[in-house]
Scaffold this motif. Structure first.
Motif, PDB file in Angstrom:
ATOM      1  N   THR A 162      16.291  57.625  26.529  1.00 16.31           N
ATOM      2  CA  THR A 162      14.919  57.529  26.305  1.00 16.31           C
ATOM      3  C   THR A 162      14.699  56.517  25.332  1.00 16.31           C
ATOM      4  OG1 THR A 162      14.529  59.926  26.561  1.00 16.31           O
ATOM      5  CG2 THR A 162      13.082  59.009  25.487  1.00 16.31           C
ATOM      6  N   ASN A 173       7.759  57.349  21.854  1.00 15.95           N
ATOM      7  CA  ASN A 173       8.419  57.398  23.039  1.00 15.95           C
ATOM      8  C   ASN A 173       7.637  56.445  24.154  1.00 15.95           C
ATOM      9  OD1 ASN A 173       9.381  57.885  25.795  1.00 15.95           O
ATOM     10  ND2 ASN A 173       9.736  59.995  25.148  1.00 15.95           N
ATOM     11  N   GLU A 176      11.354  56.094  29.645  1.00 15.98           N
ATOM     12  CA  GLU A 176      12.568  56.553  30.252  1.00 15.98           C
ATOM     13  C   GLU A 176      13.309  56.183  31.095  1.00 15.98           C
ATOM     14  OE1 GLU A 176      13.137  59.839  29.081  1.00 15.98           O
ATOM     15  OE2 GLU A 176      11.252  60.145  27.907  1.00 15.98           O
TER      16      GLU A 176
END
Length: 265
Positions: A162, A173, A176
């Motif tokens: 991540t 974030n 991924e």
């Protein structure tokens, strides 16, 4: 009844001795227990190597590539046969994964010895380690160009990845996967986190800097904050020392005045 029991023991001893004298060209291999698969780091396991023992007076010599002073024991089984074994307690780590344990049993026979060997491979699962991030191209990049961030880590089972971006509002974030590619519009700080069932680790920060833009806004804020913090500490220390010195000078002056007043009176 005693005669029968004595006869039975004598027959067993004779059979054991015959087993020593007429041991086959391929003697029975020693056993390594327990099953050394599906183990986990930090787990403690007692490894045992055991071998059939034809004669209690001449047990096989067991050796392995673990601790050489492992205690040797000979035990009697429920069926009357004998087994010789050595044991070693191991606290597992990632370095044990793929390690081969070899145990040899050397049987004394007429005219020499016969040896049988067993080998097993440890399979140890462990949390991600040595997680690192890299950038391509390295160095300063042009606004509007593409960069590729790559994350790597040692782990078993293989980890998921991540990507995060530092910001003044907290870590965001942004992607991924092992690789994160994006079009650069502004500088920033990025890092990756590798995760599996046993834990996670993060990489060091990678700074993306656009040509001619200098440091990113978030980086500037961090640097400015650090400068202000250290500056405040230095100012406080100087003020504290000056206050103590000024107080001491005043006290010394008061004492001198009192002495002069006493002398004058």
């Amino acid at each position: 009844m005693k005669v029968y029991h004595s006869l039975s023991e004598n027959m067993l001893t004779v059979n054991m001795l015959l087993s020593v004298f007429f041991l086959s060209d391929s003697p029975e291999k020693p056993r390594i227990e327990p099953d050394l698969k599906d183990l986990k780091e930090h787990q403690s396991v007692t490894v045992t190597c055991s071998a059939f023992t034809p004669c209690p007076h001449s047990p096989p010599e067991l050796t392995w590539n673990l601790q050489q002073d492992s205690l040797r024991q000979t035990e009697k089984n429920t069926n009357g046969t004998l087994t010789t074994k050595i044991q070693e307690n191991i606290t597992l780590s990632d370095t044990h994964d793929g390690y081969n344990i070899r145990c040899s049993a050397r049987y004394p026979v007429i005219g020499g010895n016969k040896t049988a060997e067993t080998e097993v491979t440890l399979s140890v699962s462990y949390a991600p380690k040595d997680t690192s991030a890299s950038i391509s191209p390295s160095g300063l990049v042009s606004a509007g160009s593409w960069v590729e961030l790559s994350c790597s880590s040692r782990a078993k089972p293989p980890p998921s990845f991540t990507w995060f971006r530092n910001s003044e509002h907290g870590d965001i974030n942004v992607s991924e996967g092992k690789v994160y590619s994006f079009n650069v519009t502004e500088g920033g700080e990025y890092y990756c986190v590798a995760t599996n069932d046993l834990g996670q680790t993060r990489s060091s920060v990678i700074i993306v800097t656009i040509k001619g833009s200098g440091l990113g806004v978030y980086t500037k804020i961090k640097i400015l904050g650090s400068v202000m913090l250290y500056g405040s500490i230095i100012i406080f220390q100087c003020w504290f020392r000056f206050s103590k010195r000024d107080k001491k000078d005043k006290e010394e002056g008061n004492v001198a005045n009192r002495v002069m007043e006493v002398q004058a009176s």
